[in-house]
Design a protein around this motif. Structure first.
Motif, mmCIF file in Angstrom:
data_model
loop_
_atom_site.group_PDB
_atom_site.id
_atom_site.type_symbol
_atom_site.label_atom_id
_atom_site.label_comp_id
_atom_site.label_asym_id
_atom_site.label_seq_id
_atom_site.Cartn_x
_atom_site.Cartn_y
_atom_site.Cartn_z
ATOM 1 N N GLY A 82 0.851 -1.184 0.000
ATOM 2 C CA GLY A 82 0.000 0.000 0.000
ATOM 3 C C GLY A 82 0.889 1.238 0.000
ATOM 4 N N SER A 83 0.340 2.359 -0.466
ATOM 5 C CA SER A 83 1.203 3.551 -0.477
ATOM 6 C C SER A 83 1.438 4.058 0.940
ATOM 7 C CB SER A 83 0.679 4.638 -1.410
ATOM 8 O OG SER A 83 -0.624 4.994 -1.108
ATOM 9 N N ASP A 84 0.603 3.683 1.887
ATOM 10 C CA ASP A 84 0.900 4.036 3.285
ATOM 11 C C ASP A 84 2.241 3.456 3.713
ATOM 12 O OD1 ASP A 84 -1.362 5.535 3.770
ATOM 13 O OD2 ASP A 84 -2.507 3.884 4.644
ATOM 14 N N VAL A 177 5.863 13.483 -3.937
ATOM 15 C CA VAL A 177 4.534 13.815 -4.454
ATOM 16 C C VAL A 177 3.698 12.538 -4.388
ATOM 17 C CG1 VAL A 177 3.200 14.756 -6.368
ATOM 18 C CG2 VAL A 177 5.522 15.596 -5.962
ATOM 19 N N ASP A 178 2.682 12.593 -3.541
ATOM 20 C CA ASP A 178 1.819 11.450 -3.266
ATOM 21 C C ASP A 178 0.674 11.476 -4.293
ATOM 22 O OD1 ASP A 178 -0.107 9.731 -2.251
ATOM 23 O OD2 ASP A 178 -0.154 10.632 -0.247
ATOM 24 N N GLU A 179 0.793 10.621 -5.305
ATOM 25 C CA GLU A 179 -0.172 10.661 -6.414
ATOM 26 C C GLU A 179 -1.236 9.569 -6.301
ATOM 27 O OE1 GLU A 179 2.260 13.003 -9.880
ATOM 28 O OE2 GLU A 179 2.023 10.846 -10.146
ATOM 29 N N ALA A 180 -1.808 9.443 -5.114
ATOM 30 C CA ALA A 180 -2.838 8.420 -4.896
ATOM 31 C C ALA A 180 -4.011 8.569 -5.879
ATOM 32 C CB ALA A 180 -3.338 8.486 -3.456
ATOM 33 N N TYR A 181 -4.304 9.832 -6.271
ATOM 34 C CA TYR A 181 -5.494 10.083 -7.096
ATOM 35 C C TYR A 181 -5.168 10.585 -8.492
ATOM 36 C CZ TYR A 181 -7.500 9.575 -2.496
ATOM 37 O OH TYR A 181 -7.846 9.071 -1.275
ATOM 38 N N VAL A 182 -3.911 10.517 -8.884
ATOM 39 C CA VAL A 182 -3.481 11.199 -10.113
ATOM 40 C C VAL A 182 -4.130 10.637 -11.374
ATOM 41 C CG1 VAL A 182 -1.430 9.876 -10.800
ATOM 42 C CG2 VAL A 182 -1.448 12.378 -11.032
ATOM 43 N N ARG A 203 2.516 6.113 -5.813
ATOM 44 C CA ARG A 203 1.215 5.705 -6.385
ATOM 45 C C ARG A 203 0.625 4.544 -5.587
ATOM 46 N NH1 ARG A 203 1.075 6.562 -12.183
ATOM 47 N NH2 ARG A 203 1.914 8.645 -12.511
ATOM 48 N N THR A 204 -0.640 4.277 -5.857
ATOM 49 C CA THR A 204 -1.318 3.168 -5.174
ATOM 50 C C THR A 204 -2.218 2.374 -6.113
ATOM 51 O OG1 THR A 204 -2.852 2.626 -3.378
ATOM 52 C CG2 THR A 204 -3.200 4.734 -4.450
ATOM 53 N N PHE A 205 -2.453 1.119 -5.781
ATOM 54 C CA PHE A 205 -3.421 0.288 -6.504
ATOM 55 C C PHE A 205 -4.803 0.364 -5.840
ATOM 56 C CE2 PHE A 205 -1.084 -3.036 -9.251
ATOM 57 C CZ PHE A 205 0.027 -2.217 -9.427
ATOM 58 N N SER A 206 -4.917 1.163 -4.778
ATOM 59 C CA SER A 206 -6.134 1.127 -3.955
ATOM 60 C C SER A 206 -7.321 1.861 -4.563
ATOM 61 C CB SER A 206 -5.852 1.740 -2.584
ATOM 62 O OG SER A 206 -4.868 1.005 -1.917
ATOM 63 N N LYS A 207 -7.057 2.821 -5.445
ATOM 64 C CA LYS A 207 -8.157 3.658 -5.951
ATOM 65 C C LYS A 207 -8.473 3.268 -7.390
ATOM 66 C CE LYS A 207 -7.077 5.810 -2.111
ATOM 67 N NZ LYS A 207 -7.803 5.673 -0.876
ATOM 68 N N MET A 214 -5.817 -5.481 -1.539
ATOM 69 C CA MET A 214 -4.585 -6.219 -1.834
ATOM 70 C C MET A 214 -3.358 -5.561 -1.218
ATOM 71 S SD MET A 214 -4.824 -8.965 -3.633
ATOM 72 C CE MET A 214 -3.785 -9.949 -2.617
ATOM 73 N N ARG A 215 -3.471 -4.262 -0.926
ATOM 74 C CA ARG A 215 -2.393 -3.464 -0.333
ATOM 75 C C ARG A 215 -1.151 -3.432 -1.225
ATOM 76 N NH1 ARG A 215 -3.977 -0.382 1.055
ATOM 77 N NH2 ARG A 215 -2.666 0.347 2.763
ATOM 78 N N ILE A 216 -1.247 -2.657 -2.293
ATOM 79 C CA ILE A 216 -0.095 -2.470 -3.177
ATOM 80 C C ILE A 216 0.117 -0.972 -3.416
ATOM 81 C CG2 ILE A 216 0.963 -2.986 -5.423
ATOM 82 C CD1 ILE A 216 -0.996 -5.368 -5.676
#
Ligand code: PMP
Length: 352
Positions: A82-84, A177-182, A203-207, A214-216
């Motif tokens: 996860g990006s966390d 730069v936290d691009e969780a929503y990019v 980046r994250t696979f969560s959104k 899956m926490r990636i």
């Protein structure tokens, strides 16, 4: 106080959005994707006999797939749980100055938690009244910079020339730069990593990839940044990513058509829902995410939040300065958003 208590690390933990046990709720409170992961993920064969052995500590299959996808070399990609996990690791790796790190006053509320956990000094920089990050605030000497783009929970996107302005004024510290929503926004800072060796894009696979469970998460940047992250990761836990996450993560990246289709679907619903919000008397900053941050002209956000919950519709409410009259509403399916609009219409009409 017991003697041993004096040596306990006390922290004020991050509070994640509620995960209701009741399956019948409309869940618009944690920015998950309303659509399932790709069929390639759903139909992937997991060789569960492999659970006997440790997973690949280098997560090579997923690193390679992501590098290929983004046109990078393998040594420019770091994968975490996860990006966390990636962000927490990055804070520990890169923010070791005595000078404070900078991040916005209204932002992802894990940043101050990690800073406190690792005893990193920090200073927050106020967003303007439209919730925009002001690049000129990030010019003073600091120990590093971190911000989400688009920002959360505000949904506001910082144009790339302004990201560049922050980078130009911070050549000697790491900028995350936290691009969780990019994937719902116009442009990523990824194109800048060759130019700025101190830029880490997360980046994250969560959104957008519908795989929160899956926490990636992953980070991309200069090989020296990635090497430093790996050194810290291997000093912490070699086997962060489990076998099934690696296999299913790879399958997700391989189905780009589905990925893009689902992003477009969410964007279309977002457009319709925003118009409805305006009609109902809400205002909100322009959203470049899979959620909207909205405030009603006469009905308090808290009242709407509570009533929606009673009606089995979960949205997110933050009882914090400057944003305590806002709701953060995840974009769900068309049907879910229609149900929410019907509820809002009735509730607002009857509110006095
Ligand atoms: N960054 C931001 C801005 C987020 O909103 C979230 C989601 N809570 C994360 C990072 C972490 O996401 P995950 O750990 O699921 O990748």
């Amino acid at each position: 106080m017991k003697e041993w208590m004096k040596n306990v690390r006390t922290v004020e933990p991050y509070v994640p959005g509620e995960q209701p046990k009741d399956a019948n709720v409309i869940k618009l409170n944690t920015n998950e994707n309303p659509y399932p992961p790709s069929d390639k993920v759903l139909n992937a064969k997991l060789d569960l006999e492999k659970l006997r052995i440790y997973p690949d500590p280098e997560v090579s299959a997923l690193v390679e797939e992501l590098a290929k996808y983004h046109g990078l070399n393998n040594d420019q990609v770091f994968v975490g749980v996860g990006s966390d996990d990636v962000l927490a690791m990055a804070f520990l790796t890169f923010f070791n100055s005595e000078k404070p790190i900078f991040f916005p006053d209204i932002t992802y509320s894990f940043y101050d938690v990690w800073a406190d956990l690792y005893r990193i000094p920090y200073v927050t920089k106020a967003l303007d009244d439209g919730f925009n990050i002001k690049p000129e605030d990030y010019k003073e000497a600091n120990g590093g910079v971190v911000f989400p783009n688009p920002n959360a929970p505000t949904c506001v996107y910082l144009p790339i020339d302004k990201v560049r302005e922050i980078l130009d004024n911070n050549r000697d510290v790491v900028v995350i730069v936290d691009e969780a929503y990019v994937d719902y926004a116009p442009e990523s800072a990824l194109s800048l990593i060759d130019e700025y060796d101190n830029l880490l894009v997360v980046r994250t696979f969560s959104k957008s990839r519908s795989m929160a469970g899956m926490r990636i998460g992953y980070a991309m940047g200069n090989p020296e940044l990635i090497k430093a992250l790996n050194a810290v990761k291997f000093s912490f836990n070699s086997y962060t990513m489990n076998y099934s996450s690696i296999v299913l993560g790879v399958e997700s990246v391989r189905d780009d058509a589905y990925f893009k289709e689902m992003i477009q679907k969410v964007k279309n619903t977002r457009e319709w829902f925003c118009k409805e919000l305006t009609r109902l008397g809400f205002s909100y900053p322009e959203t470049h995410t899979n959620f909207v941050f909205a405030s009603h002209k006469s009905v308090p956000a808290k009242a709407i939040f509570e009533a929606a919950k009673e009606n089995h519709i979960y949205v997110r409410y933050f009882n914090k300065p400057r944003i305590d009259n806002y709701l953060r509403i995840t974009i769900g399916t068309d049907e879910q958003m229609k149900t929410l609009v019907e509820f809002l219409e009735k509730f607002i009409d009857n509110y006095s």
